[in-house]
Structures are given as structure tokens and as C-alpha cells.
Write an enzyme that holds these catalytic residues in place. Sequence first.
Site, short mmCIF file in Angstrom:
data_model
loop_
_atom_site.label_atom_id
_atom_site.label_comp_id
_atom_site.label_asym_id
_atom_site.label_seq_id
_atom_site.Cartn_x
_atom_site.Cartn_y
_atom_site.Cartn_z
N ASP A 189 0.88 -1.17 0.00
CA ASP A 189 0.00 0.00 0.00
C ASP A 189 0.92 1.22 0.00
O ASP A 189 1.49 1.58 1.03
CB ASP A 189 -0.90 -0.04 1.25
CG ASP A 189 -1.70 1.24 1.42
OD1 ASP A 189 -1.47 2.20 0.66
OD2 ASP A 189 -2.56 1.27 2.32
N LYS B 182 -2.84 12.07 -3.34
CA LYS B 182 -1.80 12.29 -2.31
C LYS B 182 -0.47 12.64 -2.95
O LYS B 182 0.54 12.82 -2.29
CB LYS B 182 -1.66 11.03 -1.44
CG LYS B 182 -2.94 10.77 -0.61
CD LYS B 182 -2.78 9.56 0.25
CE LYS B 182 -4.10 9.01 0.76
NZ LYS B 182 -4.69 9.77 1.86
N CYS C 201 -8.67 6.39 9.96
CA CYS C 201 -9.03 5.12 9.30
C CYS C 201 -8.09 3.99 9.72
O CYS C 201 -7.76 3.10 8.92
CB CYS C 201 -9.04 5.25 7.77
SG CYS C 201 -10.32 6.33 7.17
C1 LIG Z 1 -2.00 4.23 3.95
C2 LIG Z 1 -3.28 4.49 3.23
N1 LIG Z 1 -3.91 3.47 2.60
C3 LIG Z 1 -5.05 3.66 1.94
C4 LIG Z 1 -5.65 4.89 1.85
C5 LIG Z 1 -6.93 5.03 1.09
O1 LIG Z 1 -6.74 5.90 -0.01
P1 LIG Z 1 -7.97 6.34 -0.91
O2 LIG Z 1 -9.02 6.83 0.04
O3 LIG Z 1 -7.41 7.44 -1.77
O4 LIG Z 1 -8.42 5.15 -1.67
C6 LIG Z 1 -5.06 5.97 2.51
C7 LIG Z 1 -5.72 7.28 2.53
O5 LIG Z 1 -5.67 8.00 3.50
C8 LIG Z 1 -3.84 5.77 3.19
O6 LIG Z 1 -3.23 6.77 3.82
#
Ligand SMILES: Cc1ncc(COP(=O)(O)O)c(C=O)c1O
Length: 406
Positions: A200, A226, A364
Site C-alpha cells: 500500500d 496524495k 481510518c
Molecule cells: C496508507 C493508506 N492506505 C489507503 C488509503 C486510502 O486511499 P484512498 O481513500 O485514496 O483510496 C489511505 C488514505 O488516507 C492511506 O493513507
Amino acid sequence: MSLNIQEIRALFPVLHQEVNGKPLIYFDNAATTQKPISVIDALSAYYKNDNSNIHRGAHALADRATRYYENTRTLLQQFLNAREEAEIIFTKGTTEGINLVASTFGRKFINKGDEIIISTLEHHSNIVPWQMLCEEKGAILKIIPINEAGELDMQAFRGLISPSTKLVSIVHVSNALGTINPVEEIIELSHQVGAKVLLDGAQSTSHLEVDVQALDCDFLVFSAHKLYGPTGLGVLYGKRDLLDSMPPYQGGGEMIKEVTFAKTTYNELPFKFEAGTPNIGDVIAFGKALEFINHIGKKYIKAHEDELLAYANDSLSQIKGFIPVGTAKDKISVISFNINGMHPFDVGMMLDANGIAVRTGHHCTQPLMQRFGIEGTVRASFSVYNTKSEIDSLVASVSKIAKLKN
Ligand SMILES: Cc1ncc(COP(=O)(O)O)c(C=O)c1O
């Protein structure tokens, strides 16, 4: 890099405004970065001059739009050092990339009793799809624990991994704490038992050099927003042999070679995984974000952000009642903290009153917050356009807020 910090800031229109009567200080970069004017202009120019559906059209606009769209794929192949453009799949974001792998690789290759390993540091988007898959398949989800600093317990990982491990899906850099994980070692150990590795890269691709061939990861997912690009757009990188071996994610236009009512054959990579009309304008605009990063240079970005991190850490840690959460040795420019006796949300509101944008809450990562026995944190995350004087303002505000209870 030929631009100084003020010249870089001048490229970001949104930074030049007041919030609650104070100059905006944007420290919520881990949630989403701001967009340079080149990205905003490219989006507008696409709709003004080139709007057309891609790949199928026989006219000039369709040809232009297709070339611009595919140019971003070329830039991404170079950005990641992927072997070929066909290994770059456009998605809606990190979340969709992980769900795509869970639904396709997972559906085909994960069976009853197989094991998937994730870690305590994961974002919900790298937890829930695997829980859903494990429930459907009768597979087992295992979790790498962390230490008090927020670093992976690699000893424990060595104990978890076995020939039953089919996939290790791991965050490259933690969004909540900023920890940089030792992914090279994780990939090597995983491959030794024949497991595939998904990284990720939502938080790593904007700060670190990420070379998929050098890392030898099997999948990498991230989000354009991001990386100074548009929202609702992301990338899945996968090794060709794996992508070729996986069933399609969604059925529809673009992903087919031939359709009859008797049988459908699927298109080649990358189109097999890009069903329907894609997010053309945003893909084109994302190309400008990648050009911006290439122009500044990841080395410069990392060095500047590391300097901001050290500067902020030095001052914040002197404040009575300041409690850092996540103190890994290897970190990107994220500071997660609490103020003794105060709710993170209240701290965030008070900072906002001073024009300072931070994120508060569980980010999250609820299981990670549970690991630390807290509800959430205040998170300040720095980007290439932030300055030491902005950090001085943050420190002054946090200092005042902390005095209310300490
Ligand atoms: C480490 C990580 N994984 C996954 C995501 C999910 O990204 P998205 O909401 O753009 O799909 C984020 C977003 O904050 C993140 O920081």
C-alpha cells in the site's frame, strides 16, 4: 531543483488564502495534498479543448485525448520503474486497487486454510477487503504486531510467515504514524515461502523513491490525490505474469477483445482491468502532477520534509502535556500526538481557529488506535510547500492550547 520554497508555494493557488482571519497553514497533507496550478490548468484545458472518449474514436479530439491519457501511463511506468506500461492499471484510488487484487487474485488463488498477513499499522482499506475475502474463502488473516514506537515486530513476522502464507499485504508508510516499514526485508522473506506481496503505497509514493523492480513487490497501489494530483484516481502496478493470470475485475466496454452471446474474450493488459470510460481528464491532469514531482525531485522533497519533521519534533517535544504517538526511527513527515487531558478533536478545532489545518481522529486505523489504547490523535503532516515559519505557528498554537490543561 531550481525553485526555492516561495517559488514552489506560488505554484499552489489554494495556499494563498485566509482561514478564520489567519493565513492558511495546511498540515493535512497525508489526507490529501494540494494541487499545483499546472494540474488545475490541465484539467480545465482538457475539457475546453480536447474532451472526447478515448481509444475508439476516429477523430482528432479522440486521438489527442488518447495520446495525453496514455502519456500519463508512460510517465507512471518511468516514475515506478515498471518493466512495461501494460503493468500500470488506472483505478479510482488505493482503496479500489486493493479491492481489485482481493477480488481477482484473491478469488483465483486464495483457498480455504490459506493465510494472508497484514499488520497493525494498516489503513481500513487494507484490512476490510481481506476480512471479506477470508470470510468468503475460509482463509485466515494474521496480523504483524508493532512495538511502542509504532514499528513492525519483525521477529513476530518471521514467526507468522509459512508455506501457508499466500499473500502479505502491507502498508509501505503508515498514514497515522509516518513509520516507514522495512518492505525490502518483508518482500524477501515472503518470496522465500512463495507468498506474493502487495504494497500500500498511498503514503510512500509522494515522499520516497519507489522502484518496483528494485523492491521486487508483486503489486503496488496508490492514489493520485496524495501526489499533488486529482481525487478519485489511483494506480495499481502489478507484475505482468500475475496480472495476466488473474480474472478481470469488472465486465463491460474496453476490457473485451470480442463479445458474442456464446463467449467473451478479454482485452490485453492494461485494458483488461479498465472496464468502461475511464477518468480521462483526471488521468491527463495527473501527468502534470508527476511532471511537478520530477521537476522538484524526490530527493529534494524528502530532504525538505525531513528538515521540517526534525524542526517540529524539537520544538513540540518541549511542550508540557505533548504526547507523541509513533516515534519510529524511520519516519516520513507525519507527527501524530495528543495533548494530555484534551480530546484530539478539540485540539483540532482550536488549531483551525488559528488557520492551521490538521487531521484529528482515528485516521481510518481504528485497530492501531486500539493498540495504543486511545481514541485518536491530532496529526500534522508536512509537504514540499510547507515552511519552518508555519511550524513556528503550529508550535505557538499547540503550546497555548496545552497550557489550558497542563
Ligand atoms: C496508507 C493508506 N492506505 C489507503 C488509503 C486510502 O486511499 P484512498 O481513500 O485514496 O483510496 C489511505 C488514505 O488516507 C492511506 O493513507
